[in-house]
Design a protein around this motif. Structure first.
Motif, PDB file in Angstrom:
ATOM      1  N   SER A  15      31.479   9.958  12.653  1.00  0.00           N
ATOM      2  CA  SER A  15      30.660   9.349  13.698  1.00  0.00           C
ATOM      3  C   SER A  15      29.206   9.395  13.280  1.00  0.00           C
ATOM      4  O   SER A  15      28.783  10.287  12.534  1.00  0.00           O
ATOM      5  N   CYS A  16      28.450   8.441  13.797  1.00  0.00           N
ATOM      6  CA  CYS A  16      27.032   8.375  13.485  1.00  0.00           C
ATOM      7  C   CYS A  16      26.297   7.902  14.729  1.00  0.00           C
ATOM      8  O   CYS A  16      26.512   6.779  15.182  1.00  0.00           O
ATOM      9  N   ALA A  17      25.450   8.757  15.260  1.00  0.00           N
ATOM     10  CA  ALA A  17      24.698   8.419  16.461  1.00  0.00           C
ATOM     11  C   ALA A  17      23.249   8.130  16.116  1.00  0.00           C
ATOM     12  O   ALA A  17      22.616   8.891  15.385  1.00  0.00           O
ATOM     13  N   ALA A  18      22.751   7.028  16.657  1.00  0.00           N
ATOM     14  CA  ALA A  18      21.361   6.652  16.440  1.00  0.00           C
ATOM     15  C   ALA A  18      20.576   6.831  17.733  1.00  0.00           C
ATOM     16  O   ALA A  18      21.093   6.585  18.824  1.00  0.00           O
ATOM     17  N   SER A  19      19.329   7.242  17.603  1.00  0.00           N
ATOM     18  CA  SER A  19      18.471   7.408  18.767  1.00  0.00           C
ATOM     19  C   SER A  19      17.037   7.071  18.385  1.00  0.00           C
ATOM     20  O   SER A  19      16.696   6.957  17.212  1.00  0.00           O
ATOM     21  N   GLY A  20      16.202   6.890  19.409  1.00  0.00           N
ATOM     22  CA  GLY A  20      14.810   6.530  19.155  1.00  0.00           C
ATOM     23  C   GLY A  20      14.616   5.027  19.319  1.00  0.00           C
ATOM     24  O   GLY A  20      15.199   4.413  20.207  1.00  0.00           O
ATOM     25  N   ARG A  21      13.842   4.435  18.433  1.00  0.00           N
ATOM     26  CA  ARG A  21      13.511   3.007  18.521  1.00  0.00           C
ATOM     27  C   ARG A  21      14.639   2.162  17.930  1.00  0.00           C
ATOM     28  O   ARG A  21      14.444   1.398  16.987  1.00  0.00           O
ATOM     29  N   THR A  22      15.818   2.278  18.528  1.00  0.00           N
ATOM     30  CA  THR A  22      16.996   1.616  17.965  1.00  0.00           C
ATOM     31  C   THR A  22      16.966   0.101  18.100  1.00  0.00           C
ATOM     32  O   THR A  22      17.739  -0.586  17.446  1.00  0.00           O
ATOM     33  N   PHE A  23      16.054  -0.438  18.936  1.00  0.00           N
ATOM     34  CA  PHE A  23      15.967  -1.896  19.074  1.00  0.00           C
ATOM     35  C   PHE A  23      15.538  -2.545  17.768  1.00  0.00           C
ATOM     36  O   PHE A  23      15.696  -3.737  17.571  1.00  0.00           O
ATOM     37  N   SER A  24      14.984  -1.743  16.863  1.00  0.00           N
ATOM     38  CA  SER A  24      14.522  -2.278  15.577  1.00  0.00           C
ATOM     39  C   SER A  24      15.628  -2.320  14.531  1.00  0.00           C
ATOM     40  O   SER A  24      15.403  -2.766  13.409  1.00  0.00           O
ATOM     41  N   THR A  25      16.817  -1.856  14.891  1.00  0.00           N
ATOM     42  CA  THR A  25      17.915  -1.839  13.934  1.00  0.00           C
ATOM     43  C   THR A  25      18.892  -2.969  14.227  1.00  0.00           C
ATOM     44  O   THR A  25      19.255  -3.203  15.381  1.00  0.00           O
ATOM     45  N   TYR A  26      19.281  -3.688  13.191  1.00  0.00           N
ATOM     46  CA  TYR A  26      20.233  -4.785  13.313  1.00  0.00           C
ATOM     47  C   TYR A  26      21.622  -4.404  12.828  1.00  0.00           C
ATOM     48  O   TYR A  26      22.598  -5.064  13.138  1.00  0.00           O
ATOM     49  N   ALA A  27      21.691  -3.346  12.049  1.00  0.00           N
ATOM     50  CA  ALA A  27      22.968  -2.968  11.461  1.00  0.00           C
ATOM     51  C   ALA A  27      22.971  -1.489  11.117  1.00  0.00           C
ATOM     52  O   ALA A  27      21.917  -0.856  10.985  1.00  0.00           O
ATOM     53  N   MET A  28      24.178  -0.968  10.980  1.00  0.00           N
ATOM     54  CA  MET A  28      24.366   0.409  10.536  1.00  0.00           C
ATOM     55  C   MET A  28      25.348   0.398   9.385  1.00  0.00           C
ATOM     56  O   MET A  28      26.272  -0.431   9.348  1.00  0.00           O
ATOM     57  N   GLY A  29      25.145   1.310   8.466  1.00  0.00           N
ATOM     58  CA  GLY A  29      26.037   1.352   7.320  1.00  0.00           C
ATOM     59  C   GLY A  29      26.377   2.771   6.909  1.00  0.00           C
ATOM     60  O   GLY A  29      25.722   3.722   7.318  1.00  0.00           O
ATOM     61  N   TRP A  30      27.436   2.863   6.106  1.00  0.00           N
ATOM     62  CA  TRP A  30      27.854   4.133   5.524  1.00  0.00           C
ATOM     63  C   TRP A  30      27.770   4.020   4.002  1.00  0.00           C
ATOM     64  O   TRP A  30      28.186   3.008   3.426  1.00  0.00           O
ATOM     65  N   PHE A  31      27.250   5.064   3.400  1.00  0.00           N
ATOM     66  CA  PHE A  31      27.193   5.200   1.957  1.00  0.00           C
ATOM     67  C   PHE A  31      27.802   6.551   1.600  1.00  0.00           C
ATOM     68  O   PHE A  31      27.971   7.412   2.459  1.00  0.00           O
ATOM     69  N   ARG A  32      28.104   6.730   0.327  1.00  0.00           N
ATOM     70  CA  ARG A  32      28.597   8.025  -0.115  1.00  0.00           C
ATOM     71  C   ARG A  32      28.031   8.339  -1.497  1.00  0.00           C
ATOM     72  O   ARG A  32      27.677   7.427  -2.258  1.00  0.00           O
ATOM     73  N   GLN A  33      27.991   9.630  -1.791  1.00  0.00           N
ATOM     74  CA  GLN A  33      27.388  10.054  -3.057  1.00  0.00           C
ATOM     75  C   GLN A  33      28.075  11.314  -3.549  1.00  0.00           C
ATOM     76  O   GLN A  33      28.343  12.242  -2.772  1.00  0.00           O
ATOM     77  N   THR A  34      28.338  11.329  -4.856  1.00  0.00           N
ATOM     78  CA  THR A  34      28.860  12.508  -5.531  1.00  0.00           C
ATOM     79  C   THR A  34      27.820  12.975  -6.538  1.00  0.00           C
ATOM     80  O   THR A  34      26.970  12.182  -6.968  1.00  0.00           O
ATOM     81  N   PRO A  35      27.876  14.241  -6.938  1.00  0.00           N
ATOM     82  CA  PRO A  35      26.859  14.773  -7.855  1.00  0.00           C
ATOM     83  C   PRO A  35      26.750  13.958  -9.130  1.00  0.00           C
ATOM     84  O   PRO A  35      27.760  13.620  -9.761  1.00  0.00           O
ATOM     85  N   GLY A  36      25.530  13.631  -9.488  1.00  0.00           N
ATOM     86  CA  GLY A  36      25.276  12.905 -10.723  1.00  0.00           C
ATOM     87  C   GLY A  36      25.464  11.406 -10.640  1.00  0.00           C
ATOM     88  O   GLY A  36      25.265  10.699 -11.629  1.00  0.00           O
ATOM     89  N   LYS A  37      25.856  10.923  -9.475  1.00  0.00           N
ATOM     90  CA  LYS A  37      26.068   9.485  -9.313  1.00  0.00           C
ATOM     91  C   LYS A  37      25.128   8.922  -8.266  1.00  0.00           C
ATOM     92  O   LYS A  37      24.627   9.639  -7.405  1.00  0.00           O
ATOM     93  N   GLU A  38      24.925   7.607  -8.344  1.00  0.00           N
ATOM     94  CA  GLU A  38      24.083   6.953  -7.357  1.00  0.00           C
ATOM     95  C   GLU A  38      24.835   6.841  -6.028  1.00  0.00           C
ATOM     96  O   GLU A  38      26.060   6.805  -5.986  1.00  0.00           O
ATOM     97  N   ARG A  39      24.046   6.754  -4.977  1.00  0.00           N
ATOM     98  CA  ARG A  39      24.622   6.562  -3.659  1.00  0.00           C
ATOM     99  C   ARG A  39      25.245   5.165  -3.608  1.00  0.00           C
ATOM    100  O   ARG A  39      24.589   4.168  -3.929  1.00  0.00           O
ATOM    101  N   GLU A  40      26.505   5.089  -3.192  1.00  0.00           N
ATOM    102  CA  GLU A  40      27.201   3.807  -3.209  1.00  0.00           C
ATOM    103  C   GLU A  40      27.571   3.339  -1.800  1.00  0.00           C
ATOM    104  O   GLU A  40      27.877   4.152  -0.918  1.00  0.00           O
ATOM    105  N   PHE A  41      27.559   2.045  -1.647  1.00  0.00           N
ATOM    106  CA  PHE A  41      27.870   1.411  -0.380  1.00  0.00           C
ATOM    107  C   PHE A  41      29.349   1.590  -0.041  1.00  0.00           C
ATOM    108  O   PHE A  41      30.200   1.486  -0.920  1.00  0.00           O
ATOM    109  N   VAL A  42      29.624   1.840   1.243  1.00  0.00           N
ATOM    110  CA  VAL A  42      30.998   1.974   1.716  1.00  0.00           C
ATOM    111  C   VAL A  42      31.318   0.865   2.715  1.00  0.00           C
ATOM    112  O   VAL A  42      32.271   0.114   2.524  1.00  0.00           O
ATOM    113  N   ALA A  43      30.533   0.774   3.778  1.00  0.00           N
ATOM    114  CA  ALA A  43      30.799  -0.218   4.821  1.00  0.00           C
ATOM    115  C   ALA A  43      29.569  -0.375   5.695  1.00  0.00           C
ATOM    116  O   ALA A  43      28.724   0.524   5.756  1.00  0.00           O
TER     117      ALA A  43
END
Length: 125
Positions: A21-49
């Protein structure tokens, strides 16, 4: 400013399921989308969804397509990542992020403006 907080990580056996789960708060009207990324040691953060707040459109990485499902609850300003048929290679720190735009560029981590601290997902074989 937008605050993003992930929850739901942990340890699961291969073939199992987990929901983040991912909860957003604050000035959320400025956000159009939310995404998930993942990262393992030594690798770049990669897009998930990613999911658009306006119409629920989604993008998925090929590696998770058919196994992971992203969804958003506009009322709660919360995004979920349902992960099924988990594999050991899904082990990573998973990050949630908020973006001020939507489109194919949503797959790039540079599109996102606000990030959570991450939650560890470990899939044992």
């Amino acid at each position: 400013q937008v605050r993003v907080v992930e929850s739901g990580g942990g340890l699961v056996q291969a073939g199992g399921s987990m929901r983040l789960s991912c909860a957003a708060s604050g000035r959320t009207f400025s956000t159009y989308a939310m995404g998930w990324f993942r990262q393992t040691p030594g690798k770049e953060r990669e897009f998930v969804a990613a999911v658009s707040w306006s119409d629920g459109s989604t993008y998925y990485a090929d590696s998770v397509k058919g196994r992971f499902t992203i969804s958003g609850d506009n009322a709660k300003i919360t995004v979920y990542l349902q992960m099924n048929s988990l594999k050991p290679e899904d082990t990573a720190v998973y990050y949630c992020a908020a973006a001020p735009s939507w489109g194919p560029q949503i797959r790039s981590r540079h599109t996102y403006k606000y990030w959570g601290q991450g939650t560890q997902v470990t899939v044992s074989s």
